[in-house]
Design a protein around this motif. Structure first.
Motif, PDB file in Angstrom:
ATOM      1  N   MET A   1      -5.936   8.952  -0.883  1.00 33.75           N
ATOM      2  CA  MET A   1      -5.119   9.884  -1.619  1.00 33.75           C
ATOM      3  C   MET A   1      -5.541   9.854  -3.079  1.00 33.75           C
ATOM      4  N   GLU A   2      -5.758  11.006  -3.649  1.00 33.24           N
ATOM      5  CA  GLU A   2      -6.117  11.078  -5.058  1.00 33.24           C
ATOM      6  C   GLU A   2      -4.873  10.934  -5.906  1.00 33.24           C
ATOM      7  N   GLN A   3      -4.998  10.173  -6.971  1.00 29.61           N
ATOM      8  CA  GLN A   3      -3.879  10.048  -7.882  1.00 29.61           C
ATOM      9  C   GLN A   3      -3.824  11.301  -8.745  1.00 29.61           C
ATOM     10  N   GLN A   4      -2.618  11.883  -8.854  1.00 30.39           N
ATOM     11  CA  GLN A   4      -2.475  13.083  -9.662  1.00 30.39           C
ATOM     12  C   GLN A   4      -2.507  12.698 -11.133  1.00 30.39           C
ATOM     13  N   GLU A   5      -3.127  13.542 -11.928  1.00 33.43           N
ATOM     14  CA  GLU A   5      -3.215  13.282 -13.354  1.00 33.43           C
ATOM     15  C   GLU A   5      -1.907  13.657 -14.028  1.00 33.43           C
ATOM     16  N   HIS A   6      -1.627  13.014 -15.156  1.00 35.42           N
ATOM     17  CA  HIS A   6      -0.491  13.352 -16.019  1.00 35.42           C
ATOM     18  C   HIS A   6       0.863  13.117 -15.361  1.00 35.42           C
ATOM     19  N   ARG A   7       0.920  12.284 -14.330  1.00 33.56           N
ATOM     20  CA  ARG A   7       2.219  11.927 -13.746  1.00 33.56           C
ATOM     21  C   ARG A   7       2.545  10.504 -14.162  1.00 33.56           C
ATOM     22  N   THR A   8       3.776  10.309 -14.553  1.00 32.44           N
ATOM     23  CA  THR A   8       4.231   8.979 -14.928  1.00 32.44           C
ATOM     24  C   THR A   8       5.350   8.571 -13.980  1.00 32.44           C
ATOM     25  N   PRO A   9       5.215   7.430 -13.327  1.00 33.05           N
ATOM     26  CA  PRO A   9       6.291   7.012 -12.431  1.00 33.05           C
ATOM     27  C   PRO A   9       7.554   6.661 -13.215  1.00 33.05           C
ATOM     28  N   VAL A  10       8.697   6.964 -12.627  1.00 30.28           N
ATOM     29  CA  VAL A  10       9.986   6.592 -13.209  1.00 30.28           C
ATOM     30  C   VAL A  10      10.197   5.093 -13.038  1.00 30.28           C
ATOM     31  N   LEU A  11       9.672   4.558 -11.936  1.00 24.85           N
ATOM     32  CA  LEU A  11       9.809   3.135 -11.646  1.00 24.85           C
ATOM     33  C   LEU A  11       8.531   2.659 -10.975  1.00 24.85           C
ATOM     34  N   ARG A  12       8.094   1.450 -11.350  1.00 21.20           N
ATOM     35  CA  ARG A  12       6.873   0.864 -10.781  1.00 21.20           C
ATOM     36  C   ARG A  12       7.151  -0.605 -10.511  1.00 21.20           C
ATOM     37  N   VAL A  13       7.046  -1.016  -9.236  1.00 16.88           N
ATOM     38  CA  VAL A  13       7.344  -2.397  -8.859  1.00 16.88           C
ATOM     39  C   VAL A  13       6.292  -2.931  -7.892  1.00 16.88           C
ATOM     40  N   ARG A  14       6.127  -4.241  -7.881  1.00 14.35           N
ATOM     41  CA  ARG A  14       5.189  -4.875  -6.953  1.00 14.35           C
ATOM     42  C   ARG A  14       5.971  -5.394  -5.750  1.00 14.35           C
ATOM     43  N   ALA A  15       5.399  -5.226  -4.564  1.00 13.38           N
ATOM     44  CA  ALA A  15       5.997  -5.750  -3.336  1.00 13.38           C
ATOM     45  C   ALA A  15       5.716  -7.255  -3.272  1.00 13.38           C
ATOM     46  N   LEU A  16       6.760  -8.037  -3.411  1.00 14.61           N
ATOM     47  CA  LEU A  16       6.653  -9.497  -3.412  1.00 14.61           C
ATOM     48  C   LEU A  16       7.097 -10.071  -2.068  1.00 14.61           C
ATOM     49  N   PRO A  17       6.827 -11.341  -1.815  1.00 18.18           N
ATOM     50  CA  PRO A  17       7.233 -11.936  -0.533  1.00 18.18           C
ATOM     51  C   PRO A  17       8.723 -11.787  -0.225  1.00 18.18           C
ATOM     52  N   THR A  18       9.567 -11.779  -1.238  1.00 20.07           N
ATOM     53  CA  THR A  18      11.016 -11.641  -1.013  1.00 20.07           C
ATOM     54  C   THR A  18      11.410 -10.254  -0.509  1.00 20.07           C
ATOM     55  N   SER A  19      10.525  -9.271  -0.633  1.00 18.82           N
ATOM     56  CA  SER A  19      10.838  -7.909  -0.188  1.00 18.82           C
ATOM     57  C   SER A  19      10.182  -7.559   1.143  1.00 18.82           C
ATOM     58  N   THR A  20       9.475  -8.526   1.742  1.00 21.38           N
ATOM     59  CA  THR A  20       8.754  -8.239   2.982  1.00 21.38           C
ATOM     60  C   THR A  20       9.322  -9.011   4.168  1.00 21.38           C
ATOM     61  N   ASN A  21       8.953  -8.566   5.352  1.00 21.26           N
ATOM     62  CA  ASN A  21       9.319  -9.288   6.576  1.00 21.26           C
ATOM     63  C   ASN A  21       8.266 -10.366   6.859  1.00 21.26           C
ATOM     64  N   ALA A  22       8.386 -11.034   7.993  1.00 25.58           N
ATOM     65  CA  ALA A  22       7.471 -12.121   8.351  1.00 25.58           C
ATOM     66  C   ALA A  22       6.038 -11.651   8.568  1.00 25.58           C
ATOM     67  N   TYR A  23       5.835 -10.323   8.672  1.00 27.71           N
ATOM     68  CA  TYR A  23       4.505  -9.768   8.937  1.00 27.71           C
ATOM     69  C   TYR A  23       3.864  -9.157   7.687  1.00 27.71           C
ATOM     70  N   GLY A  24       4.483  -9.378   6.515  1.00 30.21           N
ATOM     71  CA  GLY A  24       3.907  -8.904   5.266  1.00 30.21           C
ATOM     72  C   GLY A  24       4.120  -7.434   4.986  1.00 30.21           C
ATOM     73  N   ARG A  25       5.088  -6.820   5.661  1.00 31.20           N
ATOM     74  CA  ARG A  25       5.423  -5.404   5.444  1.00 31.20           C
ATOM     75  C   ARG A  25       6.770  -5.317   4.721  1.00 31.20           C
ATOM     76  N   VAL A  26       6.870  -4.405   3.761  1.00 28.85           N
ATOM     77  CA  VAL A  26       8.126  -4.225   3.031  1.00 28.85           C
ATOM     78  C   VAL A  26       9.198  -3.690   3.971  1.00 28.85           C
ATOM     79  N   GLN A  27      10.384  -4.227   3.820  1.00 25.40           N
ATOM     80  CA  GLN A  27      11.515  -3.785   4.627  1.00 25.40           C
ATOM     81  C   GLN A  27      12.108  -2.508   4.031  1.00 25.40           C
ATOM     82  N   ALA A  28      12.592  -1.633   4.894  1.00 23.82           N
ATOM     83  CA  ALA A  28      13.106  -0.326   4.479  1.00 23.82           C
ATOM     84  C   ALA A  28      14.265  -0.447   3.497  1.00 23.82           C
ATOM     85  N   GLY A  29      15.123  -1.432   3.681  1.00 21.75           N
ATOM     86  CA  GLY A  29      16.271  -1.604   2.781  1.00 21.75           C
ATOM     87  C   GLY A  29      15.843  -1.863   1.345  1.00 21.75           C
ATOM     88  N   TRP A  30      14.794  -2.671   1.175  1.00 22.06           N
ATOM     89  CA  TRP A  30      14.282  -2.937  -0.163  1.00 22.06           C
ATOM     90  C   TRP A  30      13.782  -1.651  -0.805  1.00 22.06           C
TER      91      TRP A  30
END
Length: 125
Positions: A1-30
């Motif tokens: 996917m190409e990143q669109q130019e001139h867009r600024t995210p309202v929020l930017r966060v890193r997926a950490l171990p506390t936000s993932t399940n035992a298989y390294g995937r982020v949980q929907a609730g997070w």
């Protein structure tokens, strides 16, 4: 996917171990919590005060968010009423290899509220 130019995210966060399940995937609730935060930040700015989430459309993943991904949330204002704001919140993940993946898109509606939690006109904080 190409990143669109001139867009600024309202929020930017890193997926950490506390936000993932035992298989390294982020949980929907997070992710839903992050989407709600991004939308409310924009809605609060526009309404000049507190808001509450009153509706969110279907929540479908196009791809998983992986441990270590940087998750960007972009907000587009679809409708501004007297008391409510409807936003499209788009979520993308930047993988550790630098690639970008579209994750999901939701439509959320926020209502401006007063100190007692009752709806108020936008701008009347």
């Amino acid at each position: 996917m190409e990143q669109q130019e001139h867009r600024t995210p309202v929020l930017r966060v890193r997926a950490l171990p506390t936000s993932t399940n035992a298989y390294g995937r982020v949980q929907a609730g997070w992710l839903m919590s992050q989407i709600d935060m991004a939308g409310s930040l924009d809605a609060e700015r526009l309404s000049r005060g507190p808001v509450t989430t009153v509706a969110v459309n279907a929540f479908q993943f196009a791809a998983p968010i992986l441990l270590g991904d940087v998750v960007d949330m972009y907000v587009e204002r679809l409708r501004i009423g007297q008391k409510s704001i409807t936003l499209k919140i788009s979520v993308e993940a930047e993988r550790m290899d630098g690639s970008h993946v579209r994750i999901t898109e939701v439509i959320a509606t926020f209502v401006a509220v007063d100190a007692e939690g009752k709806s108020r006109l936008l701008g009347d904080a």
